[in-house]
Enzyme design. Sequence first.
Site, mmCIF file in Angstrom:
data_model
loop_
_atom_site.group_PDB
_atom_site.id
_atom_site.type_symbol
_atom_site.label_atom_id
_atom_site.label_comp_id
_atom_site.label_asym_id
_atom_site.label_seq_id
_atom_site.Cartn_x
_atom_site.Cartn_y
_atom_site.Cartn_z
ATOM 1 C CG HIS A 1 11.085 -24.800 11.286
ATOM 2 N ND1 HIS A 1 11.613 -24.301 13.657
ATOM 3 C CD2 HIS A 1 12.504 -25.248 11.185
ATOM 4 C CE1 HIS A 1 12.551 -24.985 13.312
ATOM 5 N NE2 HIS A 1 13.088 -25.579 12.395
ATOM 6 C CB THR B 1 2.741 -1.785 11.117
ATOM 7 O OG1 THR B 1 0.560 -1.946 10.743
ATOM 8 C CG2 THR B 1 2.014 -0.350 11.674
ATOM 9 C CB CYS C 1 0.781 -2.196 4.517
ATOM 10 S SG CYS C 1 0.333 -2.941 6.481
ATOM 11 C CG ASP D 1 -0.123 0.178 2.570
ATOM 12 O OD1 ASP D 1 0.812 -0.211 2.772
ATOM 13 O OD2 ASP D 1 -0.875 0.311 3.335
ATOM 14 C CG HIS E 1 9.361 -28.556 10.888
ATOM 15 N ND1 HIS E 1 9.457 -27.863 12.001
ATOM 16 C CD2 HIS E 1 10.790 -28.692 10.708
ATOM 17 C CE1 HIS E 1 10.642 -27.513 12.342
ATOM 18 N NE2 HIS E 1 11.452 -28.358 11.714
#
Length: 145
Positions: free
Chosen positions: A98, A67, A65, A8, A133
């Site tokens: 993992h 954050t 974005c 964004d 995993h």
Amino acid sequence: MKVVIGSDHGGFELKQILATHLKEKGFDVTDVGCYDTNSVDYPDIAEKACKLVTTGEACWGVLVCGTGIGISIAANKVSGIRCALVSNEYSAEMTKRHNNANMLAFGGRVTGPDLAKNILNAYINAEFEGGRHQNRIDKITALEG
Ligand code: RB5
């Protein structure tokens, strides 16, 4: 290898830097936007990028974005996407080894460009370990319903 990248407006600048970094490393990069700093809604970008991964048109992808939180939450709503919000190299390495994450998310207002490139390199250079995993990833997939 084909990869997808998107952001964004809050992640635009870092997205441009990481797209260039990926191209310099030889990846075939599809940029699903945004293409300037005008405001856009990060779920729309996440949806476009994730679609390329779930259809196999891209092997994995990068989302940015402000954050990294909103766009990673949105990406993880898409069946088949395992998006890891990463802010250090160890986590990026481990999410490949993992979790076999197929999408990485960054915060453009959180992580500086040099660190972000190193984080991306740690993911690229790591290998999925499979075994126990894979069993755990299968259980994540079962949660998608
Ligand atoms: C946009 O201002 C901002 O909310 C967005 O980039 C992101 O940080 C949301 O999680």
